[in-house]
Design an enzyme around this catalytic site. Structure first.
Site, PDB file in Angstrom:
ATOM      1  N   VAL A 154      12.217  -3.481  13.937  1.00 39.94           N
ATOM      2  CA  VAL A 154      10.982  -3.103  13.267  1.00 39.94           C
ATOM      3  C   VAL A 154      11.360  -2.266  12.041  1.00 39.94           C
ATOM      4  O   VAL A 154      10.740  -1.258  11.726  1.00 39.94           O
ATOM      5  CB  VAL A 154      10.027  -2.317  14.187  1.00 39.94           C
ATOM      6  N   ALA A 155      12.453  -2.712  11.396  1.00 42.87           N
ATOM      7  CA  ALA A 155      12.984  -2.036  10.203  1.00 42.87           C
ATOM      8  C   ALA A 155      13.185  -0.550  10.485  1.00 42.87           C
ATOM      9  O   ALA A 155      13.762  -0.182  11.502  1.00 42.87           O
ATOM     10  CB  ALA A 155      12.079  -2.288   9.009  1.00 42.87           C
ATOM     11  N   CYS A 156      12.705   0.312   9.594  1.00 42.70           N
ATOM     12  CA  CYS A 156      12.980   1.746   9.715  1.00 42.70           C
ATOM     13  C   CYS A 156      12.277   2.412  10.896  1.00 42.70           C
ATOM     14  O   CYS A 156      12.569   3.568  11.216  1.00 42.70           O
ATOM     15  CB  CYS A 156      12.601   2.462   8.415  1.00 42.70           C
ATOM     16  N   SER A 157      11.360   1.713  11.534  1.00 43.66           N
ATOM     17  CA  SER A 157      10.679   2.257  12.716  1.00 43.66           C
ATOM     18  C   SER A 157      11.307   1.780  14.021  1.00 43.66           C
ATOM     19  O   SER A 157      10.773   2.047  15.097  1.00 43.66           O
ATOM     20  CB  SER A 157       9.193   1.884  12.695  1.00 43.66           C
ATOM     21  N   SER A 334      16.305   3.342  10.669  1.00 44.05           N
ATOM     22  CA  SER A 334      15.690   3.853  11.894  1.00 44.05           C
ATOM     23  C   SER A 334      16.396   5.068  12.472  1.00 44.05           C
ATOM     24  O   SER A 334      15.813   5.839  13.231  1.00 44.05           O
ATOM     25  CB  SER A 334      15.648   2.747  12.953  1.00 44.05           C
TER      26      SER A 334
END
Length: 373
Positions: A154-157, A334
């Site tokens: 969820v990419a950076c999350s 992340s």
């Protein structure tokens, strides 16, 4: 239902460091080379000349002073401008697994948990080394963990979404002990030849042990609540993927096959989204902003964090209330909020409450409300 807790965290930091001055010297040499090669087209007005970067520009735009990477030689070579990593055989651990194990070992030691007792491994990161088999399953094997494992992006999350998934399974009783690991090789997807973003990312790996509070062997952080949200946007994008060769110009050196963002739109749209998300989350838990003792935010841009912290707390946060590691690590996708949590949480006392929050491409935002025990 069981109460989940974060009982240990670990950070693996690569030894190699690139300072802003080193990065600028390399980029400017590349710009000069490209401008010389395209001198006639530039003179004719057909091509825009590449502008020089500067350390002052980088710090003002981001708050970043340096970044850790797995390979600085390739990145700083004006004829290469990307990391050069050793080719590995299929019979040896991948580089993501290797760095993940180092972060996991530290987290397990802090939690006083044996790897063989882990029954869930989530590899949550913005880029995976391969499509399959899952990197998480390889980490599970090398770690000696049990149960099952899966990858999450969820990419950076990715880290906060991974923590929510693990916490939900611990809470429901489907797993007893989990580890969420975030091996981020951001240097591999960054376009080091683009002045607007060449300074943004660094490499790192983080890990978090999630288990029942009843099983915690020492000081820990009870996970009071988690909350995730997504909203589609093209403002942060990377079009690389396994279908690349199936398209007419798919294998060409295209700009959209690396990290791309419209920074101004991202700032304008993400800051209010994240602030509203965090305020709604703590309100649902009956927690007032003045009851928050610490914010561990995604480490992408200092100005973004300053705005978000001020909006959430209703005032400018003290440095100790909202610790930044961005200046030393740059954006590590992340892993950023987990680095901040790992390095700046031991000083909190029982009863103290904080929020781990990450946000990025998607758009996505994930928040984890924790209380010190």
């Amino acid at each position: 239902m069981f109460k989940p807790a974060i009982t240990g965290t670990g950070v693996f930091t690569p030894d190699q460091i690139i300072t802003n001055d080193e990065l600028v010297a390399s980029f400017n040499a590349y710009a000069d080379k490209m401008n010389a090669q395209n001198a006639e087209a530039i003179a004719a007005g057909d091509v825009e000349p590449l502008q020089h970067s500067s350390s002052a520009f980088i710090f003002k735009a981001s708050g970043i002073e340096q970044r850790h990477v797995l390979d600085k030689k390739g990145v700083l070579n004006p004829d290469v401008m990307h990391p050069e990593l050793r080719q590995r055989s299929d019979d040896e651990p991948s580089i993501m697994t290797e760095m993940a194990l180092k972060a996991c070992q530290t987290a397990l030691e802090q939690a006083q948990v044996d790897a063989s007792d882990i029954d869930l491994v989530i590899c949550a990161a913005s880029n995976m080394e391969r499509a399959y088999p899952a990197v998480a399953i390889e980490i599970q094997k090398e770690l000696g963990a049990q149960g099952f494992a899966f990858d999450m992006n969820v990419a950076c999350s990715s880290a906060t979404f991974g923590i929510q998934a693990a916490a939900d399974m611990v809470r429901a009783g489907s797993v007893r002990k989990a580890i969420v690991v975030n091996p981020e090789i951001c240097s591999g997807h960054l376009e080091w030849r683009d002045r607007d973003c060449h300074f943004i990312f660094g490499d790192v790996a983080t890990a978090s042990v999630i288990e029942r509070t009843d099983d915690a062997q020492g000081s820990h952080f009870e996970i009071l609540s988690t909350r995730c949200a997504t909203q589609f946007s093209n403002n942060i994008r990377n079009n690389n993927g396994f279908l690349r060769r199936s398209r007419p110009d798919g294998v060409n050196d295209r700009r959209d096959m690396q990290f791309m963002q419209n920074g101004r739109k991202v700032f304008k749209e993400v800051v209010p989204m994240v602030s509203a998300h965090m305020l709604a989350h703590i309100a649902e838990e009956g927690i007032a902003p003045d009851q928050l003792d610490r914010l561990w935010l995604h480490q992408a841009n200092k100005s973004m964090n300053d705005f978000i912290g001020k909006k959430v707390l209703g005032r400018t946060p003290d440095a100790s209330e909202q610790p930044n590691i961005l200046q030393d690590y740059a954006n590590t996708s992340s892993a950023g909020s987990i680095i901040a949590f790992s390095k700046y949480s031991a000083d909190l006392t029982p009863g103290n409450i904080g929020v781990i929050c990450s946000f990025g491409a998607g758009y996505s935002v994930g928040s984890v409300v924790v209380r010190r025990h």
